[in-house]
Enzyme design. Structure first.
Site, PDB file in Angstrom:
ATOM      1  N   CYS A 129      78.182  42.133  32.635  1.00  0.00           N
ATOM      2  CA  CYS A 129      79.054  42.969  33.484  1.00  0.00           C
ATOM      3  C   CYS A 129      78.376  43.430  34.770  1.00  0.00           C
ATOM      4  CB  CYS A 129      79.583  44.167  32.691  1.00  0.00           C
ATOM      5  SG  CYS A 129      78.363  44.927  31.620  1.00  0.00           S
ATOM      6  N   HIS A 252      80.514  50.130  36.573  1.00  0.00           N
ATOM      7  CA  HIS A 252      79.092  49.888  36.825  1.00  0.00           C
ATOM      8  C   HIS A 252      78.897  49.772  38.338  1.00  0.00           C
ATOM      9  CE1 HIS A 252      78.485  49.445  32.660  1.00  0.00           C
ATOM     10  NE2 HIS A 252      78.027  48.214  32.580  1.00  0.00           N
TER      11      HIS A 252
END
Length: 346
Positions: A129, A252
């Site tokens: 990710c 993120h």
């Protein structure tokens, strides 16, 4: 490729739930959707369509007869079920790290290296990710000016550790609520620590994830190095990474220092990024507009901003990017891979 029968494995996890949601959101063409998870989750209902779907326990034969499987259940499960399912004709899009660095398995972000899908043998790996967020931000610039070196620091949310990570943060925030003044001089023995992180994640950041290798790089840092090289097809690219877990639920972010083969300035970089599908430039310092994880949560685009030059050199840029780690960082990217495979076969 037939796309009638689709399975989601790990359907009760944070990413699995998002996969189901995105299949519905994007009206993915399917005749049947089946959801699998561990025996512990058998019988749970997951929202889909009018009345939801019941989760079934995963067994070795669960994927027989499925055209496509989206799998987000960890490396051990993937190694167990993917090779056999792929050999029987099921296209497996795997979100774990199990097959990412296998030379025979494409590691794909469709906007960046979609053509790599052509070589698949019924297994396609979904990248890490954080790597997806970083590569969506630097990939367009690599095309424009050729990346030579990348220094990345990550700011990774707790949903990257699944529902367990989210719960651990929430519990610690509750425990420490009202104790903000004591945190100036904390009683270190009394600070809450949980099973997921082993240290306090609330009101803190943790610059270490998982195991360290002989050079003291962690798994996550190595993933950023190896996966970025593979996705960009740039085996000689220098990558230095420090990964940090932050007390954020979803999204993120990465801080990037990038060096290029030729001079490139912020204006050219903004233009290249703004024209790239899946990227949104959010970069207006005067108007206080810059990417944050909360702004990226729940949307498809990776947000890129704080694009600026580096003193006394014209071949380097600094930038900051944020992406939803459950969506583009995982579930959305997997569904986009499936859509790209559909497109190439129709």
């Amino acid at each position: 490729m037939g796309h009638g029968r689709v399975a989601v494995v790990g359907a009760t996890g944070a990413v699995g739930r998002e996969m189901v949601r995105i299949l519905e959101e994007r009206a993915f063409p399917l005749d049947e959707l089946a959801l699998f998870a561990t025996t512990r989750s058998e019988g749970k209902r997951i929202p889909f369509g009018d009345d939801g779907l019941t989760v079934q326990a995963l067994s070795p034969s669960s994927l027989h007869g499925f055209d496509l499987a989206l799998i987000s259940a960890g490396s051990a499960v993937s190694r167990d079920v993917v090779p056999e399912a792929a050999s029987r004709g099921t296209i497996c899009i795997d979100n774990s790290s199990a097959f990412r660095m296998d030379p025979g398995v494409p590691l794909v972000i469709p906007e960046i290296n979609g053509p790599a899908l052509e070589g698949h043998h019924n297994i396609v790996a979904n990248p890490n990710c954080t790597a997806i967020t970083a590569v969506m931000a630097v990939g367009p610039l690599h095309r424009a000016a050729g990346l030579r070196q990348l220094v990345v620091s990550s700011y990774q949310s707790v949903s990257g550790s699944g529902m367990k990570g989210i719960r651990e943060l929430a519990e610690q925030i509750e425990k420490l609520g009202g104790m903000e003044e004591q945190l100036v001089r904390p009683d270190h023995d009394a600070l809450p620590a949980g099973d997921v992180y082993g240290k306090t994640i609330a009101f803190n950041v943790l610059p270490f994830m998982f195991r360290a290798d002989e050079h003291d790089w962690t798994d996550e840092e190595r993933k950023l190095l190896h996966e970025t090289r593979k996705i960009l097809d740039a085996p000689g690219l220098e990558v230095a990474a420090t990964v940090v877990r932050v007390p954020v639920v979803t999204g993120h972010a990465v801080s990037v220092f990038a060096v290029f083969e030729r001079p490139i300035g912020p204006a050219e970089a903004r233009e290249a990024l703004a024209a790239f599908p899946g990227v949104r430039v959010v970069d207006d310092p005067d108007g206080r507009r810059y990417p944050t994880p909360l702004d990226a949560a729940g949307i498809d685009d990776v947000l890129v901003g704080r694009i600026r030059g580096v003193d006394q050199r014209d071949d380097a840029l600094l930038l900051f990017a944020a992406g939803d780690n459950l969506r583009k960082g995982a579930a959305l990217n997997a569904v986009q891979i499936a859509e790209a495979l559909l497109g190439s076969s129709s």
